[in-house]
Scaffold this active site. Structure first.
Site, PDB file in Angstrom:
ATOM      1  N   LYS A 105     -21.925   1.137  -1.217  1.00  0.00           N
ATOM      2  CA  LYS A 105     -22.610   2.367  -1.634  1.00  0.00           C
ATOM      3  C   LYS A 105     -21.958   2.827  -2.921  1.00  0.00           C
ATOM      4  CE  LYS A 105     -21.503   6.269   0.529  1.00  0.00           C
ATOM      5  NZ  LYS A 105     -21.133   7.274   1.555  1.00  0.00           N
TER       6      LYS A 105
ATOM      7  N   THR B 242     -12.458   5.293  15.097  1.00  0.00           N
ATOM      8  CA  THR B 242     -13.695   5.188  15.885  1.00  0.00           C
ATOM      9  C   THR B 242     -13.477   4.140  16.971  1.00  0.00           C
ATOM     10  OG1 THR B 242     -14.938   5.708  13.894  1.00  0.00           O
ATOM     11  CG2 THR B 242     -16.165   4.712  15.718  1.00  0.00           C
TER      12      THR B 242
ATOM     13  N   GLU C 117     -17.491   7.859   2.824  1.00  0.00           N
ATOM     14  CA  GLU C 117     -16.835   7.405   1.602  1.00  0.00           C
ATOM     15  C   GLU C 117     -17.639   7.932   0.415  1.00  0.00           C
ATOM     16  OE1 GLU C 117     -15.812   3.221   1.761  1.00  0.00           O
ATOM     17  OE2 GLU C 117     -15.133   3.475   3.821  1.00  0.00           O
TER      18      GLU C 117
ATOM     19  N   PHE D  19     -30.812  10.588   4.806  1.00  0.00           N
ATOM     20  CA  PHE D  19     -30.769   9.288   5.482  1.00  0.00           C
ATOM     21  C   PHE D  19     -32.161   8.730   5.738  1.00  0.00           C
ATOM     22  CE2 PHE D  19     -26.578   7.644   6.428  1.00  0.00           C
ATOM     23  CZ  PHE D  19     -25.868   8.610   5.756  1.00  0.00           C
TER      24      PHE D  19
ATOM     25  N   LYS E  19       0.840  -1.204   0.000  1.00  0.00           N
ATOM     26  CA  LYS E  19       0.000   0.000   0.000  1.00  0.00           C
ATOM     27  C   LYS E  19       0.869   1.246   0.000  1.00  0.00           C
ATOM     28  CE  LYS E  19      -3.995  -0.370   2.196  1.00  0.00           C
ATOM     29  NZ  LYS E  19      -5.055  -0.410   3.198  1.00  0.00           N
TER      30      LYS E  19
ATOM     31  N   LYS F 200     -20.673  -2.169  12.172  1.00  0.00           N
ATOM     32  CA  LYS F 200     -19.772  -2.553  13.269  1.00  0.00           C
ATOM     33  C   LYS F 200     -19.796  -1.526  14.391  1.00  0.00           C
ATOM     34  CE  LYS F 200     -15.589  -0.133  12.283  1.00  0.00           C
ATOM     35  NZ  LYS F 200     -15.189   0.994  13.072  1.00  0.00           N
TER      36      LYS F 200
ATOM     37  N   CYS G   3     -18.419   0.894   8.612  1.00  0.00           N
ATOM     38  CA  CYS G   3     -18.661   1.763   9.772  1.00  0.00           C
ATOM     39  C   CYS G   3     -19.977   1.496  10.488  1.00  0.00           C
ATOM     40  CB  CYS G   3     -18.577   3.221   9.341  1.00  0.00           C
ATOM     41  SG  CYS G   3     -16.901   3.692   8.869  1.00  0.00           S
TER      42      CYS G   3
HETATM   43  N1  LIG Z   1     -13.700   4.503   6.138  1.00  0.00           N
HETATM   44  C1  LIG Z   1     -14.342   5.584   6.564  1.00  0.00           C
HETATM   45  O1  LIG Z   1     -15.097   6.201   5.805  1.00  0.00           O
HETATM   46  C2  LIG Z   1     -14.178   6.065   7.977  1.00  0.00           C
HETATM   47  C3  LIG Z   1     -14.741   7.301   8.337  1.00  0.00           C
HETATM   48  C4  LIG Z   1     -14.630   7.740   9.663  1.00  0.00           C
HETATM   49  C5  LIG Z   1     -13.984   6.943  10.595  1.00  0.00           C
HETATM   50  N2  LIG Z   1     -13.461   5.745  10.224  1.00  0.00           N
HETATM   51  C6  LIG Z   1     -12.741   4.950  11.223  1.00  0.00           C
HETATM   52  O2  LIG Z   1     -11.367   5.078  10.909  1.00  0.00           O
HETATM   53  C7  LIG Z   1     -10.649   3.884  11.220  1.00  0.00           C
HETATM   54  C8  LIG Z   1      -9.946   3.388   9.971  1.00  0.00           C
HETATM   55  O3  LIG Z   1     -10.928   3.004   9.040  1.00  0.00           O
HETATM   56  P1  LIG Z   1     -10.553   2.705   7.515  1.00  0.00           P
HETATM   57  O4  LIG Z   1     -11.846   2.505   6.809  1.00  0.00           O
HETATM   58  O5  LIG Z   1      -9.599   3.707   7.015  1.00  0.00           O
HETATM   59  O6  LIG Z   1      -9.803   1.281   7.661  1.00  0.00           O
HETATM   60  P2  LIG Z   1      -8.805   0.589   6.627  1.00  0.00           P
HETATM   61  O7  LIG Z   1      -8.822  -0.853   6.977  1.00  0.00           O
HETATM   62  O8  LIG Z   1      -9.114   1.033   5.247  1.00  0.00           O
HETATM   63  O9  LIG Z   1      -7.366   1.213   6.994  1.00  0.00           O
HETATM   64  C9  LIG Z   1      -6.637   0.861   8.110  1.00  0.00           C
HETATM   65  C10 LIG Z   1      -5.150   0.867   7.707  1.00  0.00           C
HETATM   66  O10 LIG Z   1      -4.337   0.722   8.877  1.00  0.00           O
HETATM   67  C11 LIG Z   1      -3.214  -0.077   8.520  1.00  0.00           C
HETATM   68  N3  LIG Z   1      -2.601  -0.614   9.743  1.00  0.00           N
HETATM   69  C12 LIG Z   1      -2.956  -1.707  10.464  1.00  0.00           C
HETATM   70  N4  LIG Z   1      -2.132  -1.843  11.509  1.00  0.00           N
HETATM   71  C13 LIG Z   1      -1.256  -0.817  11.470  1.00  0.00           C
HETATM   72  C14 LIG Z   1      -0.189  -0.391  12.305  1.00  0.00           C
HETATM   73  N5  LIG Z   1       0.132  -1.071  13.402  1.00  0.00           N
HETATM   74  N6  LIG Z   1       0.500   0.713  11.955  1.00  0.00           N
HETATM   75  C15 LIG Z   1       0.174   1.416  10.844  1.00  0.00           C
HETATM   76  N7  LIG Z   1      -0.824   1.061  10.021  1.00  0.00           N
HETATM   77  C16 LIG Z   1      -1.542  -0.027  10.334  1.00  0.00           C
HETATM   78  C17 LIG Z   1      -3.788  -1.117   7.582  1.00  0.00           C
HETATM   79  O11 LIG Z   1      -2.778  -1.724   6.808  1.00  0.00           O
HETATM   80  C18 LIG Z   1      -4.762  -0.255   6.767  1.00  0.00           C
HETATM   81  O12 LIG Z   1      -4.131   0.290   5.615  1.00  0.00           O
HETATM   82  C19 LIG Z   1     -11.706   2.943  11.812  1.00  0.00           C
HETATM   83  O13 LIG Z   1     -11.728   3.110  13.201  1.00  0.00           O
HETATM   84  C20 LIG Z   1     -13.010   3.447  11.201  1.00  0.00           C
HETATM   85  O14 LIG Z   1     -14.132   3.095  11.992  1.00  0.00           O
HETATM   86  C21 LIG Z   1     -13.525   5.298   8.928  1.00  0.00           C
HETATM   87  O1  LIG Z   2     -30.886   7.014   3.376  1.00  0.00           O
HETATM   88  C1  LIG Z   2     -29.982   6.192   3.366  1.00  0.00           C
HETATM   89  C2  LIG Z   2     -28.611   6.546   3.525  1.00  0.00           C
HETATM   90  C3  LIG Z   2     -27.653   5.549   3.525  1.00  0.00           C
HETATM   91  N1  LIG Z   2     -27.998   4.246   3.358  1.00  0.00           N
HETATM   92  C4  LIG Z   2     -26.959   3.196   3.394  1.00  0.00           C
HETATM   93  O2  LIG Z   2     -26.180   3.370   4.559  1.00  0.00           O
HETATM   94  C5  LIG Z   2     -24.844   2.916   4.369  1.00  0.00           C
HETATM   95  C6  LIG Z   2     -23.858   3.948   4.875  1.00  0.00           C
HETATM   96  O3  LIG Z   2     -23.897   5.113   4.073  1.00  0.00           O
HETATM   97  P1  LIG Z   2     -23.049   6.412   4.449  1.00  0.00           P
HETATM   98  O4  LIG Z   2     -23.293   6.736   5.875  1.00  0.00           O
HETATM   99  O5  LIG Z   2     -23.324   7.442   3.441  1.00  0.00           O
HETATM  100  O6  LIG Z   2     -21.578   5.887   4.222  1.00  0.00           O
HETATM  101  P2  LIG Z   2     -20.270   5.721   5.130  1.00  0.00           P
HETATM  102  O7  LIG Z   2     -19.144   6.106   4.254  1.00  0.00           O
HETATM  103  O8  LIG Z   2     -20.300   4.372   5.774  1.00  0.00           O
HETATM  104  O9  LIG Z   2     -20.365   6.862   6.277  1.00  0.00           O
HETATM  105  C7  LIG Z   2     -20.835   6.610   7.600  1.00  0.00           C
HETATM  106  O10 LIG Z   2     -19.823   6.030   8.399  1.00  0.00           O
HETATM  107  C8  LIG Z   2     -18.608   6.822   8.485  1.00  0.00           C
HETATM  108  C9  LIG Z   2     -17.611   6.010   9.287  1.00  0.00           C
HETATM  109  O11 LIG Z   2     -17.872   6.066  10.652  1.00  0.00           O
HETATM  110  C10 LIG Z   2     -18.931   8.153   9.121  1.00  0.00           C
HETATM  111  O12 LIG Z   2     -17.746   8.914   9.223  1.00  0.00           O
HETATM  112  C11 LIG Z   2     -19.991   8.880   8.286  1.00  0.00           C
HETATM  113  O13 LIG Z   2     -20.324  10.111   8.906  1.00  0.00           O
HETATM  114  C12 LIG Z   2     -21.211   7.982   8.176  1.00  0.00           C
HETATM  115  O14 LIG Z   2     -22.187   8.584   7.324  1.00  0.00           O
HETATM  116  C13 LIG Z   2     -24.732   2.602   2.871  1.00  0.00           C
HETATM  117  O15 LIG Z   2     -24.805   1.197   2.714  1.00  0.00           O
HETATM  118  C14 LIG Z   2     -25.940   3.282   2.250  1.00  0.00           C
HETATM  119  O16 LIG Z   2     -26.416   2.601   1.120  1.00  0.00           O
HETATM  120  C15 LIG Z   2     -29.337   3.892   3.202  1.00  0.00           C
HETATM  121  O17 LIG Z   2     -29.667   2.707   3.080  1.00  0.00           O
HETATM  122  N2  LIG Z   2     -30.283   4.883   3.218  1.00  0.00           N
END
Ligand SMILES: NC(=O)c1ccc[n+]([C@@H]2O[C@H](COP(=O)([O-])OP(=O)(O)OC[C@H]3O[C@@H](n4cnc5c(N)ncnc54)[C@H](O)[C@@H]3O)[C@@H](O)[C@H]2O)c1
Ligand SMILES: O=c1ccn([C@@H]2O[C@H](COP(=O)(O)OP(=O)(O)O[C@H]3O[C@H](CO)[C@@H](O)[C@H](O)[C@H]3O)[C@@H](O)[C@H]2O)c(=O)[nH]1
Length: 439
Positions: free
Chosen positions: A329, A124, A158, A255, A37, A269, A266
């Site tokens: 999504k 989170t 996302e 939503f 990566k 879980k 997200c």
């Molecule tokens: N994906 C989102 O949209 C989103 C939004 C808000 C919050 N979050 C939160 O952010 C966190 C990360 O989510 P994500 O979706 O980016 O996960 P992800 O699995 O895409 O990324 C996690 C990364 O951490 C790396 N990693 C693992 N162990 C490591 C270590 N010891 N040192 C350095 N890197 C290491 C992995 O290789 C991976 O690339 C979670 O807690 C998630 O709930 C995610």
């Molecule tokens: O009216 C709606 C809106 C969303 N969804 C579904 O809900 C899921 C989550 O959608 P969305 O919340 O837009 O995507 P995420 O990227 O998972 O974002 C959520 O999770 C992130 C990780 O915690 C947070 O940071 C964001 O604020 C929160 O919106 C998807 O499967 C969507 O298809 C529905 O079914 N109906």
């Protein structure tokens, strides 16, 4: 002071945060334990699908503000502020979150921290994690109290990750002293200047804001999907019901889109981890409603399988089905807990010949489910299909021409799993159109 930033964990959250902070003008060093990566990011190839992000990545690699490494020693030497963005997935067979990746970060980073710096958690987490990690940091860092911890949960979605990072709705910061607040006000100065609300609070409140927000969003989705169940029983139309509700400003239309329900890395879980943590704290009764939110959500997937079977004539055997969508999504390649893939796998197990197509998530889907068939386009995947299931509302699926699609399928039957199509238009083109919660 121009702080130098590091981002630990460069997945969906970390890659976005690293590139966007460089875009704001900071020098940024991203780190991941996944060397492949890191090499890909360093070469300007974004390993995920996120609109607009690859251009920002490339621009900031080229101007020298952004680099990637696997070395914790290098990161510790470089950074004034270290953002922690590693995953906190659901533990196998349990509801609780696995926070071991956060521990691994502190274990790897702290012994190299010899000077004043700030470690900022963005992942989170279950409430109480920041306090525990702060203790660990204090024990392991040679810099002692000069290496502080703050908690700054992330709310990006996302598909909108760049916009949400550069223009967040709010910034939440959990701190135990004044210094981290001062530093973070400088780091996020460009957003604060534009009026982004900043909530300064303690660790547990900051941690809880994040999971409370996701619990609320999940509840709103399951609320409208519960209404869909009732609509189905009463021969009412949940899409019209949702629209009518949305005009009430206290409710709002966001939503409130009924359909196959929520998936992704997200919401599912996070509500489960929230319930598990509340249980540990003796407050489990407060969140029993989230069990129902989860159950309503999972019932949507089962109902979709039933509807698909109904359109197949009562049995999946001998039936060719097309699943449009694999990502959880649109505008993402993320297949974590994807409702679309879940349904595809289930109907294949029940005997259907299933072909999946998704504009961005094909590689991820193929890796996880090599047993499914995959098409090269929506039309090609739909050739000779008896039933088409639209399960992720990518724009290119919503804009499909019913006549063109109709010319390749074996029979004009479609289930609109996201209430994204105009039923009248499809019915007028001779399609048997069905959607969850609609007559
Ligand atoms: N994906 C989102 O949209 C989103 C939004 C808000 C919050 N979050 C939160 O952010 C966190 C990360 O989510 P994500 O979706 O980016 O996960 P992800 O699995 O895409 O990324 C996690 C990364 O951490 C790396 N990693 C693992 N162990 C490591 C270590 N010891 N040192 C350095 N890197 C290491 C992995 O290789 C991976 O690339 C979670 O807690 C998630 O709930 C995610
Ligand atoms: O009216 C709606 C809106 C969303 N969804 C579904 O809900 C899921 C989550 O959608 P969305 O919340 O837009 O995507 P995420 O990227 O998972 O974002 C959520 O999770 C992130 C990780 O915690 C947070 O940071 C964001 O604020 C929160 O919106 C998807 O499967 C969507 O298809 C529905 O079914 N109906």
């Amino acid at each position: 002071m121009a702080y130098r930033l590091t981002v630990l964990g460069t997945g969906y959250l970390g890659a976005t945060h690293a590139a966007c902070m460089a875009e704001l003008g900071f020098e940024v060093l991203g780190l991941d334990v996944d060397a492949e990566k890191v090499a890909s990011l360093q070469a300007g190839n974004l390993p995920i699908h996120e609109p607009g992000l690859e251009a920002i990545l490339r621009r900031n690699l080229a101007n020298g503000r952004l680099r990637f490494t696997t070395s914790y020693e290098e990161v510790a030497d470089f950074g004034d502020v270290h953002f922690v963005c590693v995953g906190t997935p659901q533990k196998k067979g349990e509801y609780a979150a696995d926070t071991s990746y956060l521990d691994a970060v502190i274990d790897s980073l702290a012994p190299h921290l010899r000077r004043e710096c700030l470690v900022v958690g963005k992942s989170t987490v279950p409430v109480g994690t920041a306090e525990r990690l702060a203790g660990k940091l204090a024990r392991l860092a040679p810099a002692g109290e000069a290496a502080e911890l703050a908690w700054n949960p992330e709310f990006l979605r996302e598909g909108f990750a760049v916009k949400d990072t550069l223009h967040p709705d709010r910034i939440v910061l959990g701190v135990r002293s004044e210094k981290p607040e001062k530093i973070m006000r400088e780091v996020y100065a460009s957003m604060l200047e534009h009026g982004t609300p900043l909530v300064i609070t303690d660790y547990p409140t900051a941690e809880l804001v994040k999971v409370a927000a996701n619990a609320f969003l999940a509840t709103k989705i399951s609320f409208i999907n519960a209404m869909a169940e009732v609509c189905e029983a009463a021969h009412a139309d949940v899409k019209q019901l949702s629209l009518a509700l949305s005009y009430d400003e206290r409710i709002g239309g966001k939503f409130l889109n009924p359909g196959l329900g929520f998936g992704g890395g997200c919401l599912p879980k996070d509500i489960r981890a929230f319930m598990a943590r509340a249980g540990e704290l003796g407050a489990d009764q407060a969140l029993t409603f989230l069990r129902e939110v989860d159950a309503i959500n999972m019932r949507r997937r089962a109902r979709m399988v039933d509807l698909a079977r109904e359109l197949a004539g009562g049995s999946f055997h001998g039936c060719t089905m097309t699943v449009l969508g694999a990502a959880f999504k649109p505008d993402s390649d993320d297949i974590r807990d994807s409702p679309a893939l879940d349904v595809a796998v289930k109907i294949a197990q029940l005997g259907a010949k299933v072909t999946v197509y998704d504009p961005a998530a094909m590689d991820n889907a193929r890796r996880l489910h090599p047993e499914l068939n995959y098409g090269t386009s929506a039309l090609e995947a739909s050739r000779d299909a008896h039933v088409v299931l639209l399960l992720t509302e990518w724009r290119e699926f919503v804009e499909l021409d019913p006549e063109e699609l109709g010319s390749v399928v074996a029979s004009r039957k479609i289930v609109d799993g996201r209430n994204a199509l105009d039923a009248e238009v499809w019915r007028a083109a001779g399609w048997h159109y069905r959607a969850l919660g609609r007559p």
